[in-house]
Design a protein around this motif. Structure first.
Motif, mmCIF file in Angstrom:
data_model
loop_
_atom_site.group_PDB
_atom_site.id
_atom_site.type_symbol
_atom_site.label_atom_id
_atom_site.label_comp_id
_atom_site.label_asym_id
_atom_site.label_seq_id
_atom_site.Cartn_x
_atom_site.Cartn_y
_atom_site.Cartn_z
ATOM 1 N N ILE A 94 10.469 -0.144 37.539
ATOM 2 C CA ILE A 94 9.288 0.557 38.029
ATOM 3 C C ILE A 94 8.278 -0.499 38.475
ATOM 4 C CG2 ILE A 94 8.348 0.768 35.669
ATOM 5 C CD1 ILE A 94 7.072 3.414 36.584
ATOM 6 N N ALA A 95 7.825 -0.394 39.702
ATOM 7 C CA ALA A 95 6.927 -1.421 40.244
ATOM 8 C C ALA A 95 5.641 -0.772 40.708
ATOM 9 C CB ALA A 95 7.599 -2.144 41.403
ATOM 10 N N MET A 96 4.646 -1.627 41.007
ATOM 11 C CA MET A 96 3.352 -1.083 41.390
ATOM 12 C C MET A 96 2.736 -1.896 42.520
ATOM 13 S SD MET A 96 0.350 0.186 38.886
ATOM 14 C CE MET A 96 -1.172 0.876 39.494
ATOM 15 N N ILE A 97 2.061 -1.198 43.423
ATOM 16 C CA ILE A 97 1.320 -1.843 44.503
ATOM 17 C C ILE A 97 -0.140 -1.448 44.341
ATOM 18 C CG2 ILE A 97 1.178 -2.177 46.984
ATOM 19 C CD1 ILE A 97 3.916 -0.770 47.147
ATOM 20 N N PHE A 98 -1.041 -2.409 44.598
ATOM 21 C CA PHE A 98 -2.456 -2.168 44.307
ATOM 22 C C PHE A 98 -3.242 -1.905 45.573
ATOM 23 C CE2 PHE A 98 -3.036 -3.976 39.885
ATOM 24 C CZ PHE A 98 -1.693 -3.946 39.600
ATOM 25 N N LYS C 221 -3.033 -8.581 36.988
ATOM 26 C CA LYS C 221 -2.473 -7.234 36.807
ATOM 27 C C LYS C 221 -1.250 -7.048 37.693
ATOM 28 C CE LYS C 221 -4.799 -3.638 34.669
ATOM 29 N NZ LYS C 221 -5.694 -2.516 34.582
ATOM 30 N N PHE C 222 -1.367 -7.521 38.908
ATOM 31 C CA PHE C 222 -0.249 -7.389 39.847
ATOM 32 C C PHE C 222 0.956 -8.201 39.365
ATOM 33 C CE2 PHE C 222 1.909 -8.611 43.878
ATOM 34 C CZ PHE C 222 2.312 -7.333 44.244
ATOM 35 N N ALA C 223 0.689 -9.413 38.876
ATOM 36 C CA ALA C 223 1.778 -10.245 38.362
ATOM 37 C C ALA C 223 2.449 -9.573 37.166
ATOM 38 C CB ALA C 223 1.245 -11.619 37.973
ATOM 39 N N ARG C 224 1.629 -8.949 36.327
ATOM 40 C CA ARG C 224 2.190 -8.237 35.187
ATOM 41 C C ARG C 224 3.032 -7.052 35.646
ATOM 42 N NH1 ARG C 224 -2.747 -7.979 30.960
ATOM 43 N NH2 ARG C 224 -2.119 -9.719 29.651
ATOM 44 N N ALA C 225 2.523 -6.356 36.647
ATOM 45 C CA ALA C 225 3.248 -5.198 37.160
ATOM 46 C C ALA C 225 4.595 -5.622 37.729
ATOM 47 C CB ALA C 225 2.422 -4.483 38.224
ATOM 48 N N ALA C 226 4.671 -6.885 38.199
ATOM 49 C CA ALA C 226 5.946 -7.372 38.715
ATOM 50 C C ALA C 226 6.852 -7.855 37.596
ATOM 51 C CB ALA C 226 5.697 -8.496 39.719
ATOM 52 N N GLY C 227 6.387 -7.774 36.359
ATOM 53 C CA GLY C 227 7.245 -8.105 35.230
ATOM 54 C C GLY C 227 7.114 -9.533 34.741
ATOM 55 N N LEU C 228 6.147 -10.307 35.282
ATOM 56 C CA LEU C 228 5.980 -11.673 34.792
ATOM 57 C C LEU C 228 5.484 -11.646 33.352
ATOM 58 C CD1 LEU C 228 6.186 -12.236 37.849
ATOM 59 C CD2 LEU C 228 4.492 -14.024 37.533
ATOM 60 N N SER C 229 5.994 -12.574 32.551
ATOM 61 C CA SER C 229 5.553 -12.626 31.158
ATOM 62 C C SER C 229 4.172 -13.279 31.105
ATOM 63 C CB SER C 229 6.534 -13.426 30.316
ATOM 64 O OG SER C 229 6.510 -14.777 30.706
ATOM 65 N N ASP C 230 3.427 -12.988 30.031
ATOM 66 C CA ASP C 230 2.093 -13.571 29.897
ATOM 67 C C ASP C 230 2.157 -15.088 29.848
ATOM 68 O OD1 ASP C 230 1.164 -11.074 29.971
ATOM 69 O OD2 ASP C 230 0.352 -10.999 27.944
ATOM 70 N N GLY C 231 3.230 -15.618 29.242
ATOM 71 C CA GLY C 231 3.393 -17.074 29.195
ATOM 72 C C GLY C 231 3.450 -17.657 30.599
ATOM 73 N N THR C 232 4.269 -17.064 31.449
ATOM 74 C CA THR C 232 4.379 -17.540 32.832
ATOM 75 C C THR C 232 3.047 -17.419 33.544
ATOM 76 O OG1 THR C 232 6.623 -16.686 32.813
ATOM 77 C CG2 THR C 232 5.701 -17.288 34.951
#
Lengths: 328, 297, 324
Positions: A94-98, C221-232
């Motif tokens: 599930i992905a999101m665009i802002f 937020k966008f990076a998180r939404a893409a699944g990046l870990s907080d460490g990265t």
């Protein structure tokens, strides 16, 4: 329909626990999204539509949190999932665009780096393969000269291009669902139309389901199969796009339709809904739309339950069009 | 995500309410008040006048805490190298520290705020000249400036205050200028300036009130800094004369005895100094956080 | 671009000229220098001879002219106490101070940035609150007091580390360095830690404020939404962004680190410039004071100039525009 359901949301509630009180941004939101379906989530700012989008990905920052409900993605429950498991779902399934592409991309990392990190978050891919994949996806979202653009920095490309990069990042892992939070609002009208058209064909060809969040009923009407209207943190009306547009049952939806400039007769004044959006900290008792509603009566002091079925329902004591059950 | 909040109560009341909510800041404020009271009433509550040489007996020198001296009372914190009761010396030292800190803070405030607001009001060459000089000075460490001035002017309270003010007024000037210049450029002030209203009115009614909140934050921090700076100068032997030992000098005098285990001569005055400085800074920190709209949620 | 550079260099030279005049007038015009040059009971002949030799009977501007002329030739006069050329004295003490300052700056960065990032990432955790409290201490507690406590604990009570002097040094390029021997390194730890404390606190603040702001941004937020870990996200997104202000501030603060060495060197008997200037202030060795101040002023002007020039390289808008 439910057999092909990709996303099932039931009773989702998200609150923000602030010093000034509890802001109930999302309350008892339920909907179902079929495979390849586009759902338009409409509401004014402060209606809770963006928070709903973030809640679906488990991306609600403190002091907010999901207080109740369930989000099932392809059968898997996401609410209550530990953060590392949730991270594996985000971006991959599930992905999101802002909304604002000027704010989402990192200003001093190249596009190649940012896309590479998004790939590496879920898969171990070699350097050359990563690059090939980025170019392929950038091509798919209509970026010309993708190979050169890949090494650019965000400030070197236009807003429309940036939003396409965001979309490409969302598409990298071919997710089942994409949440799009007003992705065209910040763009020029001509670019908006292009991106809308591209999104429609991308979704159609990849079978991805889309939740399109917008305050603009016209945009949503052009794109979505179904519409859900939010007000005061709740979905007040939901149904197939043409049905909702031609025969709204909730007075708020009617108000939104009446205030569309395209519906006004030339030379007449635009219609406005009287009053303003209620504070989420102090929602009126009963139906949240009550203070602005022309059909308000004493019974509206109690919260109306949704009437109708999963395909077509509304939350109103005095609907404009009766559901078959009510009519009977 | 736009969430509308209700904002009950007057700004002042809300400010005090928010302040009380932080128990660290409330505690720190209580400590500051307590220390000020102790310092003010030092002559009446200390067992000894540490500045009166006739009171001192070398037989009592460098005694550990709890020692009963020749005067017949307990030296709760021990005695220093001259046989002073350390508790008395510390309370009198706090008096001097506060005196220096408040005087330096007040004069720097008045001088710096006037220059900054005037620069913002007048603009043009005056602004360029003043703010250039202020910025140049800000890039130069305050401690060096104070050090050199004290060395040149000689020892004494007046000289010390001059050195501290010279080292610190620039912070006030920069802060006042920043706030006042932003306000000066706003349309309503421009409009007021175009009318025959007096400049004094614009400065007093518009510029000063807007510069005041950040100036208050700077003032708390700078009073603490002045106290620390005075202690540092005294520690380096460049502060006040020996006859009126401030905290810094008490610490310096005890330094040589620390190596062979007589820690208390340095450590207790040091603790008093640190508690005072940290408490003031904690109060200032809280005020700054509360006045910073970006951190408000 | 060339015009901008020339303009800035000219400005720096003017500032330098003004500073040297201020220093000269400050040190020579306040008080009577003759009193410190010779003993009070010297005969009138010796007195006159000394006055004539130092040109103290001439008008002040002439004295300044002479001072400036000698300064440009690298002649900073002779120390009244040590009887050697001041330049020689300063150059012999400079390496010790540089070594100390660099060690302190390194320590502040390597310790402060990770701590500050953590505090910005988890602002409400108990550890973060502890870190921030410690950083308030670092800001407000005077350097000399921390030095004292370090000595009391690590030198007097525990006996782990020496309390003063540079220890063994190794000669490289004709200059002695402490950090090249184990013993010298041991001597370096406490003073470097002491000197770094203020910068450490500042580093923590900067890193925390930057991290906090960036973590709330849409970029993250966008990076998180893409699944990046907080460490990265912390390692790549945040570190990259906060490093810009941190490097800037550090460039600017290096000069003040040298200045703060005055206190640390006095406490730890570290034979550097700071100790030299305190000694010269106490013995009223004016030529040394003047030379030190001119040197520090020069350093500051130089640092400001380079920061301006680097900014101009990074930001094209500054180059053609007004010098604000």
């Amino acid at each position: 329909m439910s057999a092909a359901a990709v996303l099932q949301v039931a009773g989702l509630s998200t609150s923000f626990f602030t010093k000034a009180g509890v802001a109930r941004a999302v309350q008892d939101v339920s909907f179902t999204l079929g495979r390849g379906e586009v759902l338009g989530l409409v509401g004014e700012s402060g209606s809770g539509k963006s928070v709903t989008g973030f809640s679906l990905l488990g991306l609600v920052d403190p002091p907010g949190r999901i207080v109740a409900g369930s989000v099932r993605l392809e059968g898997q429950e996401l609410v209550g999932l530990p953060s590392h498991a949730l991270r594996k779902v985000r971006g991959r399934r599930i992905a999101m665009i802002f909304q604002d592409p000027m704010m989402t991309l990192h200003p001093v990392l190249s596009i190649a780096t940012q896309m590479g990190l998004a790939i590496a978050a879920h898969e171990r891919v070699g350097r050359a393969a990563t690059r090939a994949r980025c170019i392929e996806v950038l091509n798919r979202v209509g970026i010309p000269g993708a190979a050169e653009r890949l090494d650019a920095f965000p400030h070197q490309i236009s807003g429309g291009m940036r939003q396409r990069v965001d979309i490409a990042i969302a598409l990298l892992h071919r997710p089942a669902v994409i949440i799009a939070d007003e992705p065209t609002t910040a763009l020029d009208v001509s670019v908006q139309a292009q991106i809308l058209a591209e999104m429609r064909s991308l979704v159609a060809e990849s079978g991805t389901s889309l939740v399109w969040i917008s305050h603009d009923l016209a945009v949503v009407a052009a794109l979505s199969d179904r519409i859900a209207v939010m007000y005061g943190g709740r979905i007040v009306e939901e149904g197939p796009t043409d049905v909702v547009l031609t025969g709204p049952r909730h007075p708020y939806t009617q108000g939104l339709l009446d205030s569309l400039p395209s519906r006004a007769k030339p030379g007449t004044e635009l219609v406005q809904i009287p009053g303003g959006t209620p504070s989420l900290l102090a929602l009126p008792e009963g139906c949240p739309f009550r203070p602005r509603c022309p059909r308000e009566t004493e019974i509206c002091r109690t919260m109306p339950e949704p009437t109708g079925d999963a395909l077509r329902r509304a939350r109103c004591h005095h609907p404009l069009v009766l559901s078959p059950a009510e009519a009977a | 995500m736009a969430v509308t909040f209700l904002q009950p109560g007057s700004p002042t009341r809300r400010f005090l309410g928010d302040f009380r909510e932080s128990w660290i800041a409330t505690g720190a404020l209580a400590v500051v008040v307590l220390i000020v009271l102790l310092a003010v009433f030092a002559p009446w509550i200390t067992p000894q006048d540490p500045y009166d040489i006739a009171n001192l007996s070398l037989a009592d020198a460098r005694r550990p805490p709890g020692f009963v001296g020749s005067e017949g009372y307990v030296h709760v914190l021990g005695t220093d190298a001259q046989g002073r009761d350390l508790l008395s010396a510390i309370l009198f030292g706090l008096r001097i520290s506060l005196e220096m800190g408040l005087a330096a803070g007040l004069f720097s405030f008045v001088l710096g705020a006037s220059l900054g607001i005037l620069a913002a009001y007048l603009g043009g060459r005056f602004e360029t000249a003043i703010m250039r000089f202020v910025d140049l000075q800000l890039s130069f460490p305050a401690i060096l400036l104070a050090l050199v001035l004290v060395a040149l002017l000689g020892q004494g309270k007046g000289q010390l205050i001059v050195a501290l003010v010279a080292a610190q007024y620039a912070y006030f000037a920069r802060t006042a200028f920043g706030a006042a210049a932003t306000e000066r450029r706003k349309d309503y002030v421009e409009a007021a300036a175009a009318t025959p209203l007096s400049g004094r009115r614009i400065i007093l009614r518009h510029l000063l009130p807007n510069a005041l909140p950040p100036l208050i934050v700077v003032a708390t921090v700078q009073v603490a800094n002045a106290i620390a700076l005075e202690a540092t100068l005294s520690f380096l032997g460049l502060g006040l004369p020996e006859t009126e030992p401030s905290l810094g000098m008490l610490i310096a005098n005890g330094f040589q005895y620390m190596m062979n285990g007589r820690y208390w001569i340095s450590v207790y005055p040091g603790i008093a100094l640190i508690v005072l400085i940290v408490a003031i800074n904690l109060v200032g920190d809280q005020i700054r956080d509360q006045l910073n709209p970006r951190l408000r949620r | 671009m060339l015009g901008f550079v020339l303009q800035r260099i000219l400005q720096a030279a003017l500032v330098m000229l003004a500073m040297s005049a201020l220093v000269f007038v400050g040190v020579y015009a306040i008080g009577n220098p003759i009193d410190v040059l010779i003993s009070p009971d010297a005969t009138q002949d010796i007195r006159d001879a000394t006055i004539a030799r130092y040109g103290l009977d001439r008008p002040l501007w002439e004295q300044y002219g002479g001072f400036l002329g000698r300064l440009l030739q690298g002649d900073l006069g002779r120390s009244l106490v040590f009887g050697v050329p001041v330049l020689h004295l300063i150059l012999s003490r400079l390496p010790a101070t540089l070594e100390l300052a660099v060690a302190a700056v390194l320590a502040a960065t390597l310790i402060g940035v990770p701590l500050g990032m953590y505090a910005g990432y988890r602002p409400d955790s108990p550890l973060s609150k502890t870190i921030m409290t410690v950083s308030i201490l670092g800001f407000s507690v005077p350097t000399f007091w921390v030095g004292l406590i370090l000595i009391l604990f690590f030198a007097v009570e525990l006996g782990w580390l020496p309390a003063g002097s540079r220890g063994e040094t190794v000669e490289v390029f004709g200059v002695g360095w402490s950090f090249l021997t184990a013993n010298g390194l041991k001597h370096l730890i406490l003073p470097a830690l002491n000197l770094s404390l203020f910068k450490l606190a500042m580093m923590i603040r900067l890193a925390r404020a930057g991290t906090r702001e960036i973590m709330l941004s849409d970029t993250v937020k966008f990076a998180r939404a893409a699944g990046l870990s907080d460490g990265t996200i912390l390692r790549r997104h945040v570190l990259k962004l906060i490093s810009i202000p941190i490097v800037t501030v550090f460039g600017l603060e290096f000069g003040s680190t040298l200045a703060f060495a005055v206190v640390t060197e006095t406490i730890f008997s570290w034979p550097g410039l700071g100790k030299l200037v305190i000694d010269s202030i106490q013995s009223l060795d004016r030529p040394v004071m003047v030379a030190y101040l001119v040197l520090i002023a020069f350093l500051f002007v130089l640092i400001n100039l380079s920061v301006d020039l680097v900014y101009a390289l990074l930001d094209p808008r500054l180059r053609r525009g007004q010098v604000a």
